[in-house]
Design a protein around this motif. Structure first.
Motif, PDB file in Angstrom:
ATOM      1  N   ARG A   9       0.843  -1.175   0.000  1.00 42.37           N
ATOM      2  CA  ARG A   9       0.000   0.000   0.000  1.00 42.37           C
ATOM      3  C   ARG A   9       0.889   1.240   0.000  1.00 42.37           C
ATOM      4  O   ARG A   9       0.466   2.296  -0.378  1.00 42.37           O
ATOM      5  CB  ARG A   9      -0.935  -0.002   1.205  1.00 42.37           C
ATOM      6  N   ARG A  12       1.585   3.636  -3.191  1.00 41.88           N
ATOM      7  CA  ARG A  12       0.523   4.335  -3.847  1.00 41.88           C
ATOM      8  C   ARG A  12       0.572   5.841  -3.810  1.00 41.88           C
ATOM      9  O   ARG A  12      -0.371   6.379  -3.859  1.00 41.88           O
ATOM     10  CB  ARG A  12      -0.805   3.905  -3.291  1.00 41.88           C
ATOM     11  N   ASN A  35      -1.840   6.244 -11.567  1.00 43.53           N
ATOM     12  CA  ASN A  35      -2.448   6.606 -10.288  1.00 43.53           C
ATOM     13  C   ASN A  35      -1.541   7.559  -9.551  1.00 43.53           C
ATOM     14  O   ASN A  35      -0.454   7.184  -9.148  1.00 43.53           O
ATOM     15  CB  ASN A  35      -2.646   5.337  -9.447  1.00 43.53           C
ATOM     16  N   ASN A  38       0.232   6.703  -5.658  1.00 44.74           N
ATOM     17  CA  ASN A  38       0.926   5.435  -5.501  1.00 44.74           C
ATOM     18  C   ASN A  38       2.365   5.625  -5.062  1.00 44.74           C
ATOM     19  O   ASN A  38       3.261   5.197  -5.747  1.00 44.74           O
ATOM     20  CB  ASN A  38       0.918   4.665  -6.810  1.00 44.74           C
ATOM     21  N   GLU A 189      -7.220   7.273  -2.196  1.00 52.31           N
ATOM     22  CA  GLU A 189      -6.605   6.153  -2.906  1.00 52.31           C
ATOM     23  C   GLU A 189      -6.748   6.264  -4.421  1.00 52.31           C
ATOM     24  O   GLU A 189      -5.823   5.926  -5.151  1.00 52.31           O
ATOM     25  CB  GLU A 189      -7.215   4.826  -2.445  1.00 52.31           C
ATOM     26  N   SER A 190      -7.901   6.713  -4.908  1.00 53.72           N
ATOM     27  CA  SER A 190      -8.128   6.670  -6.357  1.00 53.72           C
ATOM     28  C   SER A 190      -8.862   7.878  -6.909  1.00 53.72           C
ATOM     29  O   SER A 190      -9.330   7.843  -8.044  1.00 53.72           O
ATOM     30  CB  SER A 190      -8.928   5.413  -6.712  1.00 53.72           C
ATOM     31  N   GLY A 241      -4.075  -2.181 -11.703  1.00 50.88           N
ATOM     32  CA  GLY A 241      -3.721  -1.410 -10.526  1.00 50.88           C
ATOM     33  C   GLY A 241      -2.292  -0.943 -10.513  1.00 50.88           C
ATOM     34  O   GLY A 241      -1.686  -0.686 -11.552  1.00 50.88           O
ATOM     35  N   SER A 242      -1.739  -0.845  -9.319  1.00 53.49           N
ATOM     36  CA  SER A 242      -0.383  -0.358  -9.127  1.00 53.49           C
ATOM     37  C   SER A 242       0.629  -1.414  -9.533  1.00 53.49           C
ATOM     38  O   SER A 242       0.309  -2.593  -9.694  1.00 53.49           O
ATOM     39  CB  SER A 242      -0.174   0.002  -7.652  1.00 53.49           C
ATOM     40  N   ALA A 246      -1.844  -3.632  -6.088  1.00 54.06           N
ATOM     41  CA  ALA A 246      -3.041  -3.093  -5.430  1.00 54.06           C
ATOM     42  C   ALA A 246      -4.027  -2.644  -6.497  1.00 54.06           C
ATOM     43  O   ALA A 246      -3.638  -2.006  -7.482  1.00 54.06           O
ATOM     44  CB  ALA A 246      -2.671  -1.923  -4.527  1.00 54.06           C
ATOM     45  N   GLN A 251      -8.031   0.236  -3.359  1.00 52.60           N
ATOM     46  CA  GLN A 251      -6.725  -0.386  -3.470  1.00 52.60           C
ATOM     47  C   GLN A 251      -6.506  -1.586  -2.551  1.00 52.60           C
ATOM     48  O   GLN A 251      -5.800  -1.500  -1.539  1.00 52.60           O
ATOM     49  CB  GLN A 251      -5.625   0.650  -3.274  1.00 52.60           C
TER      50      GLN A 251
END
Length: 463
Positions: A9, A12, A35, A38, A189-190, A241-242, A246, A251
């Motif tokens: 995590r 991120r 993202n 990240n 997070e996003s 994702g990352s 994640a 995430q």
């Protein structure tokens, strides 16, 4: 602490910030994920988704294709991160992935699905650069918070809270977790599902399971990603994702998905990517299982009395709110602290020059979600703003210049020379460095707040 919190995590927030004053762990810059959230491996580290799975997607091409691997040794100096070791492991990638099939079989994955999921899989070696990057400069915590906690994001958050009010109501009734914290995590997070990341989770975790310095950890993440696809909770195209694997608006690492994801609407799938009910319920379940205390705040901005001993600003020195009040600490608005047996520790991210905080159990829960103090502070503060709370009362020392990595390295070397620091200088400021700095400050009669400034560097230089 879940496997997600142990490692990735922290990957991120890379695009927004290249580190922090309190950065402690080797950096991971997620510049290619799409993202901007990240990168937390460089910030305030206290210590680190149908039953028929489609084949691996083709690599991106054209102007938007991710950057290639630089072909250089990793900055960590780990023997598995040398260019030669990476090339050797990459050459054996197909054999490594094939060799993981028996482990997948023991998890109930059919041989045909395993073959379909891993067909045409190639390593993403650019991840090796991202895993081992070391940014030269850092952002201050106030710049970090300015980026993450702003009115545009808050306006979108309030829209999300209203749009999904019924779902938040149901999740609150079942899990007793503050809706504003869930909405805050979603937003930070996003940016409310607009910046999730674009790397194939299976490819990323397979790469890390077979190449580099965290293979044992990522083997479990890769196999769990395969399990998710085999079960049919998510489609392959949803698992983007990352670089560290994640995925989804809040995430989830694959192993965290396996542990915390729930089927909130009873449709037989746990879709934390496109199903808002599953997303909100799963995030609430995560926080609840990590120890969230209903009705309690995450923390409290406070003021300290003149001459306060900042040696007390230590995560290991928790005291009750009554005890802190007896030491002269008040709320930031000057009102008395609420007396009680609840324990909290004092956090002074900018030392005596900036806002200070008492951090309670729910802050520690946010830290389990992502083990970085700056992240948890941003989540808590943004949740307060979403619920109508005010900005911080006390001002940040925006006049202070953030030290470069070379200066941070020199800082630690000088602390070693003076006998205060027992670690190996690496330019990353963690708890050991802050403790050493506090001891040095106390020795020269300065506030022992552990805040590394250019003035303190000059004092160490003897100027």
């Amino acid at each position: 602490m879940s496997g997600r919190t142990q490692v990735m995590r922290r990957a991120r927030l890379a695009l927004l910030i290249a580190g922090s004053v309190f950065a402690a762990s080797p950096a991971v810059a997620q510049a290619q994920s799409g993202n901007p959230l990240n990168f937390l491996d460089n910030i305030f580290n206290p210590g680190q988704r149908q039953a028929q799975a489609p084949s691996a997607p083709a690599p991106a091409t054209g102007a938007s294709a991710p950057l290639p691997w630089t072909g250089e040794d990793g900055a960590s100096g780990h023997p598995l991160m040398t260019a030669a070791a990476i090339r050797e492991a990459a050459a054996n990638f197909d054999n490594c992935v094939a060799g993981l099939w028996p482990d997948a079989a023991r998890r109930g994955v059919s041989e045909q699905n395993y073959r379909d999921i891993t067909a045409g899989l190639t390593p993403d070696l650019r991840i090796m650069d991202l895993m081992d990057s070391q940014p030269e400069f850092t952002k201050s915590i106030w710049d970090y918070l300015d980026i993450l906690v702003n009115e545009n994001r808050a306006a979108k958050g309030r829209e999300v809270l209203e749009k999904y009010k019924t779902i938040f109501d149901a999740a609150g009734k079942k899990y007793h977790v503050n809706r504003y914290i869930i909405a805050s995590i979603w937003g930070i997070e996003s940016n409310y599902s607009t910046m999730i990341g674009d790397r194939d989770v299976v490819r990323s975790t397979a790469t890390l399971a077979c190449i580099g310095r965290r293979q044992a950890y990522f083997k479990d993440e890769f196999l769990t990603a395969v399990e998710i696809l085999h079960r049919g909770d998510l489609r392959r195209e949803q698992m983007k994702g990352s670089w560290a694997g994640a995925f989804g608006p809040t995430q989830f690492m694959p192993t965290a998905f396996k542990r915390f994801a729930v089927d909130g609407d009873g449709d037989g799938r746990r879709d934390v990517v496109d199903n808002p009910t599953d997303l909100i319920f799963s995030t609430a379940n995560n926080l609840k299982k990590d120890g969230w205390q209903s009705g309690q705040p995450w923390g409290e901005e406070i003021t300290v009395p003149k001459g306060f001993d900042y040696m007390q600003a230590d995560r290991a020195k928790s005291q009750t709110m009554t005890q802190w009040a007896q030491m002269g600490i008040k709320r930031a608005d000057g009102q008395p602290l609420p007396p009680g047996p609840e324990k909290a520790y004092l956090l002074a991210p900018a030392g005596s020059q900036g806002p200070n905080f008492l951090m309670m159990q729910n802050y520690r829960v946010i830290m389990k979600y992502n083990p970085a103090e700056a992240y948890a502070l941003a989540i808590g503060h943004f949740a307060d703003r979403l619920s109508g709370g005010p900005p911080f009362v006390n001002q940040w020392p925006r006049h202070e210049r953030v030290l470069s990595r070379a200066e941070r390295l020199e800082f630690q070397q000088l602390l070693v020379q003076r006998g205060f620091y027992k670690g190996t200088p690496d330019g990353q400021f963690g708890s050991m460095t802050r403790e050493a700095l506090r001891s040095f400050q106390a020795s020269i009669g300065a506030p022992a707040d552990g805040f590394a400034t250019s003035e303190m560097l000059d004092r160490l230089r003897g100027r």
